[in-house]
Design a protein around this motif. Structure first.
Motif, PDB file in Angstrom:
ATOM      1  N   GLU A  51       0.849  -1.193   0.000  1.00 41.09           N
ATOM      2  CA  GLU A  51       0.000   0.000   0.000  1.00 41.09           C
ATOM      3  C   GLU A  51       0.886   1.245   0.000  1.00 41.09           C
ATOM      4  O   GLU A  51       1.772   1.377   0.805  1.00 41.09           O
ATOM      5  N   PHE A  52       0.614   2.149  -0.930  1.00 43.05           N
ATOM      6  CA  PHE A  52       1.432   3.364  -1.027  1.00 43.05           C
ATOM      7  C   PHE A  52       0.729   4.595  -0.482  1.00 43.05           C
ATOM      8  O   PHE A  52       1.240   5.709  -0.615  1.00 43.05           O
ATOM      9  N   LEU A  53      -0.458   4.420   0.102  1.00 47.74           N
ATOM     10  CA  LEU A  53      -1.174   5.614   0.581  1.00 47.74           C
ATOM     11  C   LEU A  53      -0.364   6.318   1.656  1.00 47.74           C
ATOM     12  O   LEU A  53       0.372   5.688   2.422  1.00 47.74           O
ATOM     13  N   ALA A  54      -0.472   7.622   1.696  1.00 49.88           N
ATOM     14  CA  ALA A  54       0.150   8.385   2.785  1.00 49.88           C
ATOM     15  C   ALA A  54      -0.961   8.809   3.736  1.00 49.88           C
ATOM     16  O   ALA A  54      -2.076   9.129   3.297  1.00 49.88           O
ATOM     17  N   GLU A  55      -0.677   8.790   5.017  1.00 48.44           N
ATOM     18  CA  GLU A  55      -1.696   9.188   5.991  1.00 48.44           C
ATOM     19  C   GLU A  55      -1.995  10.674   5.831  1.00 48.44           C
ATOM     20  O   GLU A  55      -1.119  11.462   5.469  1.00 48.44           O
ATOM     21  N   GLY A  56      -3.244  11.016   6.115  1.00 47.19           N
ATOM     22  CA  GLY A  56      -3.653  12.416   5.955  1.00 47.19           C
ATOM     23  C   GLY A  56      -4.232  12.655   4.562  1.00 47.19           C
ATOM     24  O   GLY A  56      -5.054  13.537   4.378  1.00 47.19           O
ATOM     25  N   ALA A  99      11.878  21.095   4.379  1.00 56.02           N
ATOM     26  CA  ALA A  99      12.692  20.867   5.578  1.00 56.02           C
ATOM     27  C   ALA A  99      11.784  20.828   6.803  1.00 56.02           C
ATOM     28  O   ALA A  99      10.770  21.523   6.859  1.00 56.02           O
ATOM     29  N   SER A 100      12.136  19.997   7.765  1.00 56.94           N
ATOM     30  CA  SER A 100      11.270  19.840   8.936  1.00 56.94           C
ATOM     31  C   SER A 100      12.100  19.433  10.137  1.00 56.94           C
ATOM     32  O   SER A 100      13.314  19.255  10.042  1.00 56.94           O
ATOM     33  N   VAL A 101      11.404  19.245  11.237  1.00 56.45           N
ATOM     34  CA  VAL A 101      12.063  18.807  12.471  1.00 56.45           C
ATOM     35  C   VAL A 101      12.419  17.313  12.386  1.00 56.45           C
ATOM     36  O   VAL A 101      13.033  16.761  13.287  1.00 56.45           O
TER      37      VAL A 101
HETATM   38  C1  UDX Z   1       4.750   7.245   3.645  1.00 55.90           C
HETATM   39  C2  UDX Z   1       4.750   7.185   2.117  1.00 55.90           C
HETATM   40  O1  UDX Z   1       4.618   8.529   1.587  1.00 55.90           O
HETATM   41  C3  UDX Z   1       3.610   6.305   1.619  1.00 55.90           C
HETATM   42  O2  UDX Z   1       3.672   6.139   0.209  1.00 55.90           O
HETATM   43  C4  UDX Z   1       3.717   4.929   2.291  1.00 55.90           C
HETATM   44  O3  UDX Z   1       2.615   4.105   1.916  1.00 55.90           O
HETATM   45  C5  UDX Z   1       3.758   5.055   3.801  1.00 55.90           C
HETATM   46  O4  UDX Z   1       4.830   5.942   4.194  1.00 55.90           O
HETATM   47  P1  UDX Z   1       3.305   8.552   5.469  1.00 55.90           P
HETATM   48  O5  UDX Z   1       4.351   8.081   6.423  1.00 55.90           O
HETATM   49  O6  UDX Z   1       1.878   8.328   5.799  1.00 55.90           O
HETATM   50  O7  UDX Z   1       3.537   7.883   4.033  1.00 55.90           O
HETATM   51  O8  UDX Z   1       3.480  10.149   5.232  1.00 55.90           O
HETATM   52  P2  UDX Z   1       4.455  11.053   4.345  1.00 55.90           P
HETATM   53  O9  UDX Z   1       3.641  12.106   3.720  1.00 55.90           O
HETATM   54  O10 UDX Z   1       5.299  10.259   3.445  1.00 55.90           O
HETATM   55  O11 UDX Z   1       5.363  11.762   5.451  1.00 55.90           O
HETATM   56  C6  UDX Z   1       6.309  11.056   6.219  1.00 55.90           C
HETATM   57  C7  UDX Z   1       7.062  11.990   7.131  1.00 55.90           C
HETATM   58  O12 UDX Z   1       7.954  12.827   6.392  1.00 55.90           O
HETATM   59  C8  UDX Z   1       6.160  12.963   7.921  1.00 55.90           C
HETATM   60  O13 UDX Z   1       6.642  13.082   9.231  1.00 55.90           O
HETATM   61  C9  UDX Z   1       6.292  14.263   7.165  1.00 55.90           C
HETATM   62  O14 UDX Z   1       6.041  15.382   7.985  1.00 55.90           O
HETATM   63  C10 UDX Z   1       7.739  14.187   6.721  1.00 55.90           C
HETATM   64  N1  UDX Z   1       8.020  14.999   5.523  1.00 55.90           N
HETATM   65  C11 UDX Z   1       7.445  14.685   4.334  1.00 55.90           C
HETATM   66  C12 UDX Z   1       8.893  16.086   5.610  1.00 55.90           C
HETATM   67  O15 UDX Z   1       9.429  16.376   6.682  1.00 55.90           O
HETATM   68  N2  UDX Z   1       9.148  16.821   4.488  1.00 55.90           N
HETATM   69  C13 UDX Z   1       8.595  16.531   3.282  1.00 55.90           C
HETATM   70  O16 UDX Z   1       8.887  17.234   2.307  1.00 55.90           O
HETATM   71  C14 UDX Z   1       7.707  15.430   3.199  1.00 55.90           C
END
Ligand code: UDX
Ligand code: ADP
Length: 466
Positions: free
Chosen positions: A164-169, A271-273
């Motif tokens: 599954e490639f869905l991202a949460e949110g 960029a993030s924490v």
């Molecule tokens: C990820 C993959 O995107 C998804 O395809 C897979 O199925 C599950 O893992 P998810 O963990 O739900 O999804 O969220 P994602 O949007 O990928 O974010 C992951 C983390 O990276 C979050 O903490 C987000 O805040 C952080 N992030 C993401 C950043 O800090 N910067 C970004 O540019 C993108």
């Protein structure tokens, strides 16, 4: 002969199983979908007549559940019955990183998967297609097959990998309109037919050219590497955020400049924490573990660095808070805005907030935490799970607030750790006025405007800007 799927069972009603099965049920009214779980409370919550209380918060999910639940979507704890009735069984149980024994801290703990396989083998009385949905280490299908074939009642099992490639949110829109659906199958006549049966399920709403078929091992490995590549981009930009801070470059401007090269692309350069979530770290650790187990130490070290950078980024942010607050936060009140690992989810697994909070608590700070969707119980459970201090100490030092304005009152500092949209709309002058002075604001998600915050009077720090 090609099997038409009329009844699907999904074992595991979590962040993957719940939304995915809801979408299948909504888009395939001719298929009965039974989602089962051993967690009675979770199933009760999925069955709550008021869909505001289903266990997972995802924009758009509640209305889909309303549409399909009771029609062809059912949630229950009767695992055996659902296994028996199913033509196709999705395994969506949790696969956390091992916390004991061989591979501790790295390998995935497959005990829940194995238990499922044994239960299926014992209960099934007719042929089944088994679909790996949970993220799994490469070659798990092989282990599954051995268990199923050796303990079953002569029933035939075909195994598919359908990560599954869905991202949460954004689960609902990702499921509705996926970039691709990946289905790995065995390279035998039966394997091909099983693969086609699952292709036909998705073809009810996904264009055929987005449904990719591969062999099982490619599919399993693709899931790990897709996450590793995404996480690597976040660590890459986070490594540059520190360089930007010392050179007076702005990391968003750099990201925009490099991201407009179509070969690089603009996504996942914020960029993030630090990244969190149940997948990125776990999948990279799996990749590192499997590489090491084949003696590929350079490959393992390369990917491990993505995690090392991420851990460093979380620590660096927390350290910055302590240093800025005159090298001590002992007894100081710090408000944390955001606990979820990203916006629009109530999931907190591996959230950067947990580690930043833990660092500050070890420096004897007093924390007040506010998150729009995460419950107080979850926050304490995340802190207790780390085991850094007693549960009593956590409760002495941490307060969870229902209101952001209460949380910031008399605080020495505010730290933003999740990029919730509502944080931008707050009355920041009001927040400033209710804080102790100098009022420090640390933006770990680059949400707020530096000019505006400095104009209000904040001592403002934003990740990736000097
Ligand atoms: C990820 C993959 O995107 C998804 O395809 C897979 O199925 C599950 O893992 P998810 O963990 O739900 O999804 O969220 P994602 O949007 O990928 O974010 C992951 C983390 O990276 C979050 O903490 C987000 O805040 C952080 N992030 C993401 C950043 O800090 N910067 C970004 O540019 C993108
Ligand atoms: P994910 O993010 O992968 O969906 P979750 O932890 O949210 O992970 O969900 C996994 C679910 O699987 C949990 O609700 C757990 O209770 C369930 N589960 C684990 N093992 C079994 C099992 N043997 N039978 C039924 N459900 C199981």
């Amino acid at each position: 002969m090609l099997k038409e799927i009329k009844n699907i069972c999904c074992i595991g009603a979590g962040y993957v199983g719940g939304p995915t099965m809801t979408m299948i049920a909504a888009k395939c009214p001719h298929i009965n979908v039974n989602v089962v779980d051993i967690n009675d409370n979770r199933i009760k919550a999925w069955n709550n007549p008021d869909t505001d209380y289903i266990p997972i918060y995802e924009p758009g999910l509640a209305s889909l559940v309303n549409e399909a639940r009771g029609r062809n979507l059912f949630f229950s704890t009767n695992v055996n019955q659902a296994i028996q009735d199913a033509d196709m069984i999705f395994i969506s149980v949790n696969t956390p990183t091992k916390t004991y024994g061989v591979g501790k801290g790295m390998a995935a703990d497959l005990k829940y998967i194995e238990l499922c396989a044994r239960q299926i083998a014992t209960v099934a009385t007719s042929d089944k297609i088994i679909v790996e949905k949970s993220t799994l280490p490469v070659r798990t299908a092989e282990a599954l097959k051995r268990i199923l074939d050796n303990t079953g009642n002569g029933v035939h099992f075909d195994i598919l990998s359908n990560p599954e490639f869905l991202a949460e949110g954004t689960a609902v829109s990702d499921l509705l309109n996926p970039d691709r659906v990946l289905i790995g199958g065995e390279e035998t006549e039966n394997g091909r037919l099983a693969q086609q049966a699952l292709v036909d399920v998705y073809a009810n709403w996904v264009p055929k050219d987005r449904i990719l078929t591969t062999n099982v091992w490619s599919s399993e490995l693709s899931k790990l590497t897709a996450n590793a590549f995404l996480a690597q981009r976040v660590s890459s930009i986070n490594s540059l955020s520190e360089l930007c801070e010392v050179t007076e470059a702005d990391v968003d401007e750099v990201a925009r400049a490099i991201g407009s090269d179509s070969r690089i692309g603009s996504k996942f350069l914020k960029a993030s924490v630090g990244f969190g979530g149940s997948c990125f770290q776990k999948d990279i650790l799996n990749l590192v573990y499997i590489s090491k187990s084949y003696g590929l130490n350079e490959v393992a070290d390369y990917w491990e660095q993505v995690i090392i950078m991420n851990d460093y980024q979380k620590r660096r942010f927390a350290k910055k808070i302590v240093e800025t607050l005159f090298n001590t936060v002992s007894g100081k009140r710090i408000a944390i805005l955001g606990w979820a690992f990203k916006k629009d989810t109530n999931d907190t697994r591996e959230s950067a907030a947990i580690y930043v909070a833990d660092y500050l608590l070890s420096e004897q700070a007093e924390l007040v935490i506010y998150d729009p969707k995460v419950t107080k119980d979850q926050i304490f459970s995340d802190l207790d799970y780390l085991g850094s201090r007693s549960t009593e100490e956590n409760r002495d030092l941490v307060e969870v607030s229902n209101s952001p304005y209460d949380a910031v009152e008399n605080a020495h500092a505010v730290a933003i750790l999740t990029e919730w949209d509502e944080f931008v709309t707050y009355d920041w002058s009001k927040i400033y006025n209710s804080m102790l002075k100098p009022a420090f604001l640390f933006d770990g998600r680059r949400l707020l405007s530096d000019e505006l915050m400095r104009e209000i009077g904040f001592e403002f720090y934003k990740i990736g800007k000097g």
